[in-house]
Enzyme design. Structure first.
Site, short mmCIF file in Angstrom:
data_model
loop_
_atom_site.label_atom_id
_atom_site.label_comp_id
_atom_site.label_asym_id
_atom_site.label_seq_id
_atom_site.Cartn_x
_atom_site.Cartn_y
_atom_site.Cartn_z
N ARG A 56 0.80 -1.06 -0.03
CA ARG A 56 -0.02 0.06 -0.05
C ARG A 56 0.83 1.27 0.07
O ARG A 56 1.78 1.46 0.92
CB ARG A 56 -0.63 0.06 1.32
CG ARG A 56 -2.27 0.43 1.16
CD ARG A 56 -2.95 0.00 2.50
NE ARG A 56 -2.50 0.72 3.53
CZ ARG A 56 -3.57 1.31 4.40
NH1 ARG A 56 -4.92 1.19 4.25
NH2 ARG A 56 -3.31 2.00 5.41
N THR A 59 -1.27 7.54 -0.38
CA THR A 59 -2.39 7.58 -0.96
C THR A 59 -3.10 6.22 -0.68
O THR A 59 -4.35 6.23 -0.97
CB THR A 59 -2.14 7.41 -2.52
OG1 THR A 59 -1.40 5.97 -2.83
CG2 THR A 59 -1.29 8.60 -3.19
N ASP A 91 -0.26 -1.72 12.38
CA ASP A 91 0.36 -2.37 11.12
C ASP A 91 0.83 -3.82 11.14
O ASP A 91 1.89 -4.15 11.97
CB ASP A 91 1.73 -1.33 10.71
CG ASP A 91 2.10 -1.69 9.19
OD1 ASP A 91 2.32 -3.04 8.93
OD2 ASP A 91 2.04 -0.89 8.56
N ASP A 128 4.33 -4.84 9.92
CA ASP A 128 5.22 -4.36 10.98
C ASP A 128 5.60 -5.14 12.25
O ASP A 128 6.53 -5.48 12.75
CB ASP A 128 5.23 -2.92 11.14
CG ASP A 128 5.68 -2.01 9.91
OD1 ASP A 128 6.59 -2.96 9.09
OD2 ASP A 128 5.49 -0.91 9.93
C1 PRP Z 1 -1.33 -3.96 4.71
C2 PRP Z 1 -2.27 -5.41 4.99
C3 PRP Z 1 -3.04 -5.35 3.71
C4 PRP Z 1 -3.24 -3.80 3.27
C5 PRP Z 1 -4.58 -3.70 3.53
O1 PRP Z 1 -0.41 -4.43 3.90
O2 PRP Z 1 -1.40 -6.47 5.12
O3 PRP Z 1 -2.23 -5.92 2.57
O4 PRP Z 1 -1.99 -3.24 3.96
O5 PRP Z 1 -4.74 -2.26 3.27
P1 PRP Z 1 -5.80 -2.03 2.21
O6 PRP Z 1 -7.20 -2.80 2.43
O7 PRP Z 1 -5.97 -0.33 2.29
O8 PRP Z 1 -5.17 -2.17 0.91
P2 PRP Z 1 0.95 -3.30 3.31
O9 PRP Z 1 0.71 -2.66 2.37
O10 PRP Z 1 1.19 -2.29 4.99
O11 PRP Z 1 2.20 -4.15 3.37
P3 PRP Z 1 3.12 -5.04 4.17
O12 PRP Z 1 2.27 -6.44 4.06
O13 PRP Z 1 4.34 -5.26 3.35
O14 PRP Z 1 3.35 -4.31 5.46
N1 URA Z 2 -2.83 -2.14 7.03
C1 URA Z 2 -2.45 -2.64 8.25
O1 URA Z 2 -1.72 -3.40 8.61
N2 URA Z 2 -3.29 -2.14 9.20
C2 URA Z 2 -4.45 -1.48 8.91
O2 URA Z 2 -5.02 -1.14 9.79
C3 URA Z 2 -4.57 -0.96 7.49
C4 URA Z 2 -3.79 -1.37 6.57
#
Ligand code: PRP
Ligand code: URA
Length: 207
Positions: free
Chosen positions: A102, A106, A198, A201
């Site tokens: 993500r 944005t 998150d 993380d």
């Molecule tokens: C997080 C989560 C989803 C996404 C959800 O991943 O694991 O994939 O955000 O958000 P959305 O519904 O608004 O798209 P992130 O993009 O932070 O990546 P990561 O798993 O590498 O930390």
């Molecule tokens: N991604 C996450 O890991 N947590 C949230 O709440 C939204 C997006």
């Protein structure tokens, strides 16, 4: 299709531990692993099986086998946290990968990797991601799965919210959603509240 909310008390205990900001990564991982198994068990309650005969050491008897192959698809990164626990229940499943990050400003999904095997066209496919926030990542992942020929897709997520559910359901009405919680909303940074922060993380200890 209404989301299936897994309200089992043990699932809700795991979720509560994950929500707790004091839970360190090693325990967060353990709870995600166990909760993932519970979501998967509920999601597969009505899975299609075929009757087969099996020879026990004593005699032949009736049994069942899965009617279709199974493919698990974690959305990288955080979806990996659901994978091992589920794979321990279905060791014959194939594992495909979709990488989506993500955009921090944005919140739009940025796909960066995909490895989808041909078997996906005939398989029961389980898309794995702890969080369904805006729904952008899930919509993009489901789009990629369908472009590769997937027909039977279920999304497993630990925490969802009304906006993400509405967005995914509108874009892909045939994708079933199984979740442990439908939280209140998104905050100004498009994080789920109350949520668990998150997920990637916290799982990988990269806070
Ligand atoms: C997080 C989560 C989803 C996404 C959800 O991943 O694991 O994939 O955000 O958000 P959305 O519904 O608004 O798209 P992130 O993009 O932070 O990546 P990561 O798993 O590498 O930390
Ligand atoms: N991604 C996450 O890991 N947590 C949230 O709440 C939204 C997006």
């Amino acid at each position: 299709m209404q989301p299936l909310v897994v309200s089992h008390p043990l699932a809700q205990c795991h979720l509560t531990e994950m929500r707790n900001a004091s839970t360190p990564s090693h325990r967060f991982r353990r709870h995600l692993n166990l909760l993932g198994r519970m979501l998967f068990l509920e999601a597969t309650r009505e899975l299609s099986v075929e009757a087969i005969r099996v020879q026990t050491p004593l005699q032949e008897t009736d049994g069942v086998t899965l009617a279709r192959p199974m493919v698990l698809v974690p959305i990288l990164r955080a979806g990996l946290g659901l994978l091992d626990g589920i794979l321990s229940l279905v060791p014959d499943a194939s594992v495909a990968h979709v990488g989506i990050k993500r955009n921090e400003e944005t919140a739009l999904p940025q796909p960066y990797y995909a490895n989808l095997p041909p078997v996906i066209t005939e398989a029961d496919v389980f898309l794995l991601d702890p969080m369904l926030a805006t729904g952008g990542s899930a919509v993009e992942a489901a789009r990629q799965l369908k472009a590769a020929g997937a027909k039977h897709v279920t999304m497993l997520c630990v925490v969802s919210c009304p906006q993400g559910i509405a967005t995914l359901s509108k874009a892909h009405p045939d994708v079933r959603i199984v979740t442990a919680a439908i939280d209140d909303s998104l905050n100004d940074c498009r994080y789920i509240v109350p949520g668990l922060g998150d997920a990637g993380d916290r799982y990988f200890g990269t806070l």
